[in-house]
Design a protein around this motif. Structure first.
Motif, PDB file in Angstrom:
ATOM      1  N   LEU A   1      20.546  -3.852  -6.983  1.00 28.13           N
ATOM      2  CA  LEU A   1      19.156  -3.448  -7.118  1.00 28.13           C
ATOM      3  C   LEU A   1      18.309  -4.549  -7.743  1.00 28.13           C
ATOM      4  O   LEU A   1      17.216  -4.868  -7.253  1.00 28.13           O
ATOM      5  N   THR A   2      18.826  -5.152  -8.810  1.00 20.36           N
ATOM      6  CA  THR A   2      18.072  -6.208  -9.489  1.00 20.36           C
ATOM      7  C   THR A   2      17.796  -7.377  -8.559  1.00 20.36           C
ATOM      8  O   THR A   2      16.657  -7.853  -8.451  1.00 20.36           O
ATOM      9  N   TYR A   3      18.804  -7.822  -7.860  1.00 16.32           N
ATOM     10  CA  TYR A   3      18.635  -9.008  -7.028  1.00 16.32           C
ATOM     11  C   TYR A   3      17.909  -8.687  -5.719  1.00 16.32           C
ATOM     12  O   TYR A   3      17.270  -9.569  -5.136  1.00 16.32           O
ATOM     13  N   ALA A   4      17.987  -7.451  -5.283  1.00 18.54           N
ATOM     14  CA  ALA A   4      17.170  -7.063  -4.136  1.00 18.54           C
ATOM     15  C   ALA A   4      15.693  -7.123  -4.495  1.00 18.54           C
ATOM     16  O   ALA A   4      14.862  -7.591  -3.701  1.00 18.54           O
ATOM     17  N   LEU A   5      15.337  -6.679  -5.705  1.00 19.45           N
ATOM     18  CA  LEU A   5      13.959  -6.753  -6.161  1.00 19.45           C
ATOM     19  C   LEU A   5      13.509  -8.207  -6.306  1.00 19.45           C
ATOM     20  O   LEU A   5      12.370  -8.550  -5.984  1.00 19.45           O
ATOM     21  N   ILE A   6      14.398  -9.050  -6.796  1.00 15.03           N
ATOM     22  CA  ILE A   6      14.063 -10.469  -6.956  1.00 15.03           C
ATOM     23  C   ILE A   6      13.775 -11.113  -5.603  1.00 15.03           C
ATOM     24  O   ILE A   6      12.854 -11.933  -5.457  1.00 15.03           O
ATOM     25  N   LEU A   7      14.530 -10.754  -4.580  1.00 13.03           N
ATOM     26  CA  LEU A   7      14.325 -11.313  -3.252  1.00 13.03           C
ATOM     27  C   LEU A   7      13.097 -10.705  -2.574  1.00 13.03           C
ATOM     28  O   LEU A   7      12.395 -11.385  -1.817  1.00 13.03           O
ATOM     29  N   LEU A   8      12.829  -9.419  -2.838  1.00 21.51           N
ATOM     30  CA  LEU A   8      11.693  -8.757  -2.200  1.00 21.51           C
ATOM     31  C   LEU A   8      10.357  -9.220  -2.766  1.00 21.51           C
ATOM     32  O   LEU A   8       9.362  -9.277  -2.053  1.00 21.51           O
ATOM     33  N   MET A   9      10.331  -9.541  -4.059  1.00 27.71           N
ATOM     34  CA  MET A   9       9.066  -9.864  -4.712  1.00 27.71           C
ATOM     35  C   MET A   9       8.329 -11.029  -4.051  1.00 27.71           C
ATOM     36  O   MET A   9       7.135 -10.918  -3.740  1.00 27.71           O
ATOM     37  N   PRO A  10       8.976 -12.186  -3.790  1.00 29.03           N
ATOM     38  CA  PRO A  10       8.235 -13.274  -3.127  1.00 29.03           C
ATOM     39  C   PRO A  10       7.804 -12.926  -1.705  1.00 29.03           C
ATOM     40  O   PRO A  10       6.761 -13.389  -1.246  1.00 29.03           O
ATOM     41  N   ILE A  11       8.584 -12.088  -1.012  1.00 26.10           N
ATOM     42  CA  ILE A  11       8.203 -11.684   0.342  1.00 26.10           C
ATOM     43  C   ILE A  11       6.936 -10.833   0.291  1.00 26.10           C
ATOM     44  O   ILE A  11       6.005 -11.027   1.072  1.00 26.10           O
ATOM     45  N   VAL A  12       6.909  -9.888  -0.649  1.00 26.56           N
ATOM     46  CA  VAL A  12       5.727  -9.028  -0.795  1.00 26.56           C
ATOM     47  C   VAL A  12       4.510  -9.858  -1.174  1.00 26.56           C
ATOM     48  O   VAL A  12       3.412  -9.682  -0.625  1.00 26.56           O
ATOM     49  N   GLN A  13       4.675 -10.784  -2.108  1.00 18.23           N
ATOM     50  CA  GLN A  13       3.562 -11.635  -2.510  1.00 18.23           C
ATOM     51  C   GLN A  13       3.057 -12.474  -1.347  1.00 18.23           C
ATOM     52  O   GLN A  13       1.836 -12.632  -1.156  1.00 18.23           O
ATOM     53  N   LEU A  14       3.968 -13.028  -0.561  1.00 22.38           N
ATOM     54  CA  LEU A  14       3.580 -13.847   0.584  1.00 22.38           C
ATOM     55  C   LEU A  14       2.781 -13.039   1.600  1.00 22.38           C
ATOM     56  O   LEU A  14       1.742 -13.493   2.097  1.00 22.38           O
ATOM     57  N   LEU A  15       3.240 -11.830   1.892  1.00 26.46           N
ATOM     58  CA  LEU A  15       2.548 -10.997   2.867  1.00 26.46           C
ATOM     59  C   LEU A  15       1.173 -10.572   2.365  1.00 26.46           C
ATOM     60  O   LEU A  15       0.186 -10.588   3.114  1.00 26.46           O
ATOM     61  N   LEU A  16       1.107 -10.186   1.087  1.00 29.13           N
ATOM     62  CA  LEU A  16      -0.161  -9.714   0.542  1.00 29.13           C
ATOM     63  C   LEU A  16      -1.192 -10.833   0.468  1.00 29.13           C
ATOM     64  O   LEU A  16      -2.341 -10.674   0.899  1.00 29.13           O
ATOM     65  N   PHE A  17      -0.788 -11.975  -0.087  1.00 32.26           N
ATOM     66  CA  PHE A  17      -1.742 -13.071  -0.229  1.00 32.26           C
ATOM     67  C   PHE A  17      -2.067 -13.713   1.119  1.00 32.26           C
ATOM     68  O   PHE A  17      -3.177 -14.202   1.329  1.00 32.26           O
ATOM     69  N   GLY A  18      -1.097 -13.707   2.032  1.00 30.31           N
ATOM     70  CA  GLY A  18      -1.320 -14.357   3.314  1.00 30.31           C
ATOM     71  C   GLY A  18      -2.136 -13.532   4.288  1.00 30.31           C
ATOM     72  O   GLY A  18      -2.953 -14.073   5.033  1.00 30.31           O
ATOM     73  N   TYR A  19      -1.923 -12.210   4.293  1.00 30.35           N
ATOM     74  CA  TYR A  19      -2.549 -11.370   5.303  1.00 30.35           C
ATOM     75  C   TYR A  19      -3.610 -10.416   4.745  1.00 30.35           C
ATOM     76  O   TYR A  19      -4.595 -10.124   5.426  1.00 30.35           O
ATOM     77  N   ALA A  20      -3.406  -9.894   3.539  1.00 29.62           N
ATOM     78  CA  ALA A  20      -4.268  -8.809   3.054  1.00 29.62           C
ATOM     79  C   ALA A  20      -5.477  -9.299   2.274  1.00 29.62           C
ATOM     80  O   ALA A  20      -6.505  -8.623   2.234  1.00 29.62           O
ATOM     81  N   ILE A  21      -5.380 -10.466   1.627  1.00 32.06           N
ATOM     82  CA  ILE A  21      -6.446 -10.906   0.735  1.00 32.06           C
ATOM     83  C   ILE A  21      -7.490 -11.680   1.517  1.00 32.06           C
ATOM     84  O   ILE A  21      -7.174 -12.608   2.260  1.00 32.06           O
ATOM     85  N   ASN A  22      -8.748 -11.310   1.314  1.00 37.48           N
ATOM     86  CA  ASN A  22      -9.849 -11.951   2.017  1.00 37.48           C
ATOM     87  C   ASN A  22     -11.064 -11.954   1.105  1.00 37.48           C
ATOM     88  O   ASN A  22     -11.572 -10.897   0.723  1.00 37.48           O
ATOM     89  N   ASN A  23     -11.538 -13.139   0.741  1.00 38.07           N
ATOM     90  CA  ASN A  23     -12.678 -13.251  -0.162  1.00 38.07           C
ATOM     91  C   ASN A  23     -14.021 -13.265   0.564  1.00 38.07           C
ATOM     92  O   ASN A  23     -15.070 -13.381  -0.076  1.00 38.07           O
ATOM     93  N   ASP A  24     -13.992 -13.170   1.890  1.00 37.83           N
ATOM     94  CA  ASP A  24     -15.227 -13.102   2.668  1.00 37.83           C
ATOM     95  C   ASP A  24     -15.155 -11.881   3.576  1.00 37.83           C
ATOM     96  O   ASP A  24     -14.922 -11.993   4.781  1.00 37.83           O
ATOM     97  N   PRO A  25     -15.362 -10.692   3.012  1.00 40.80           N
ATOM     98  CA  PRO A  25     -15.180  -9.464   3.795  1.00 40.80           C
ATOM     99  C   PRO A  25     -16.179  -9.377   4.946  1.00 40.80           C
ATOM    100  O   PRO A  25     -17.357  -9.716   4.806  1.00 40.80           O
ATOM    101  N   ARG A  26     -15.680  -8.899   6.068  1.00 36.96           N
ATOM    102  CA  ARG A  26     -16.522  -8.660   7.234  1.00 36.96           C
ATOM    103  C   ARG A  26     -16.317  -7.230   7.729  1.00 36.96           C
ATOM    104  O   ARG A  26     -15.444  -6.519   7.235  1.00 36.96           O
ATOM    105  N   HIS A  27     -17.114  -6.844   8.694  1.00 42.61           N
ATOM    106  CA  HIS A  27     -17.040  -5.497   9.263  1.00 42.61           C
ATOM    107  C   HIS A  27     -17.157  -4.437   8.167  1.00 42.61           C
ATOM    108  O   HIS A  27     -16.369  -3.500   8.101  1.00 42.61           O
ATOM    109  N   LEU A  28     -18.153  -4.607   7.318  1.00 40.68           N
ATOM    110  CA  LEU A  28     -18.372  -3.676   6.224  1.00 40.68           C
ATOM    111  C   LEU A  28     -19.079  -2.422   6.730  1.00 40.68           C
ATOM    112  O   LEU A  28     -20.021  -2.508   7.524  1.00 40.68           O
TER     113      LEU A  28
END
Length: 376
Positions: free
Chosen positions: A25-52
């Motif tokens: 469990l501990t090491y699964a969380l360690i491996l998942l954390m960078p994947i989650v961060q990569l996906l969130l920062f790469g795809y979800a974060i946008n500082n210029d919102p459109r289609h408001l």
């Protein structure tokens, strides 16, 4: 002491790999954390919102009004999702957060454009989050020169270089675009999540590690009674933290507090109880304090990134907004900002209050089921 031995190093290496297989469990969380961060920062974060999301009150349905609305939609920053019939309906949609922009085209728009008589349209922006609307407001500057470029021809062509109409922008709820008005109230949800969830998860897991939980399990105390007894002191801690943050927000940052205290109080209580129950649930899954801390961080990270605290909620793709809607911090931030910055109360904030109530019900039920499993 003998010289460096590769054999002993190999023995330690084998021991560590064996330990890895025992603490998956501990090491699964360690491996998942960078994947989650990569996906969130790469795809979800946008500082210029459109289609408001945008609501429109069109009191003039002429060709010029339609061309203007078409140009607004084609800019890419505005999605017209509502058509209001009255100014009150338009104002209600903006205050409840259903839309981020409200556009009013007056009844004399076409007549004033034809006459060159300082035609105007009104654009009201929900500026409680300045970063979410800044790009869209800036895009409105080019609208008067471009919107009617294909309509004003021949006899109705402008005789002067002045634009055919003017866009009046009203920034509602935070007209000076002060970032602290958005960030400081949002900190309340983040701080409560970080402290209450982690504190409860670590505290209960510590009892399992020390063996004191075994003595409690031997008593006739029921699971709900155990949870109530353990979480009650932390509820008081959360209320003290809340009062402290709100007082400092007013004294240090002059955050406006327009009302909505009834809905805000209920929302704070629900969020505190839900956060503590979540910490209790994590403690029934974790076997060590390290695992409890890691699972707490795994919950807190998306809460910060997807709730609209650090980055504009409307700027995220739809799948990220769906994930953010499932996070209780998102609804709590809507309650806090809606009450403090807009003065909203139960009539406007009940969807977020209902979401928090559902969160409390689900988490408490899961925690009870997990605790009964431990008893068995």
């Amino acid at each position: 002491m003998s010289a460096f031995s590769l054999t002993r190093v190999t023995a330690v290496l084998v021991k560590e790999f064996t330990q890895l297989t025992r603490d998956r469990l501990t090491y699964a969380l360690i491996l998942l954390m960078p994947i989650v961060q990569l996906l969130l920062f790469g795809y979800a974060i946008n500082n210029d919102p459109r289609h408001l999301p945008t609501a429109v009150l069109a009191q003039d349905n002429g060709a010029f009004a339609r061309s203007t609305l078409g140009a607004i939609s084609n800019s890419g920053y505005f999605d017209i999702v509502q058509t209001a019939r009255t100014p009150a309906e338009l104002d209600r949609a903006l205050s409840r957060g259903e839309v981020m922009f409200a556009i009013t085209i007056p009844a004399d728009f076409t007549r004033r454009v034809v006459r060159g008589d300082r035609a105007q349209i009104l654009v009201e922006a929900d500026a409680s989050d300045p970063g979410a609307t800044g790009g869209a407001v800036a895009a409105l500057a080019a609208l008067p020169q471009q919107a009617l470029s294909h309509d004003l021809l021949g006899a109705v062509a402008p005789v002067r270089a002045d634009p055919p109409f003017e866009v009046i922008v009203h920034r509602r709820y935070n007209p000076e675009a002060i970032t602290a008005y958005n960030i400081v109230p949002g900190l309340l949800g983040v701080i409560l999540s970080m402290t209450l969830v982690m504190m409860t998860a670590l505290g209960v897991t510590r009892e399992y590690e020390r063996g004191t939980m075994e003595s409690l399990l031997a008593t006739p105390v029921r699971p709900l009674e155990v949870m109530a007894g353990k979480l009650a002191p932390y509820v008081l801690v959360g209320l003290i933290q809340t009062a402290f943050i709100l007082v400092l927000a007013k004294l240090l940052f002059d955050v406006p507090m327009r009302g909505g205290w009834g809905a805000l109080s209920v929302g704070i209580l629900l969020f505190i109880v839900g956060s503590l129950a979540l910490g209790f649930l994590l403690s029934t899954v974790a076997r060590t304090q390290l695992q409890a801390m890691q699972m707490s961080v795994f919950y807190i990270l998306p809460s910060i990134l997807l709730s609209g605290f650090m980055f504009p909620f409307r700027g995220m793709p739809e799948w990220a907004q769906a994930l953010g809607t499932a996070i209780p911090v998102t609804h709590f931030l809507r309650i806090v900002r809606g009450a403090l910055l807009k003065g909203l109360d139960f009539a406007d904030l009940w969807p977020s209050l209902a979401a928090l109530g559902l969160f409390v019900l689900v988490v408490v039920s899961l925690a009870m089921a997990r605790y009964r499993t431990t008893l068995d």
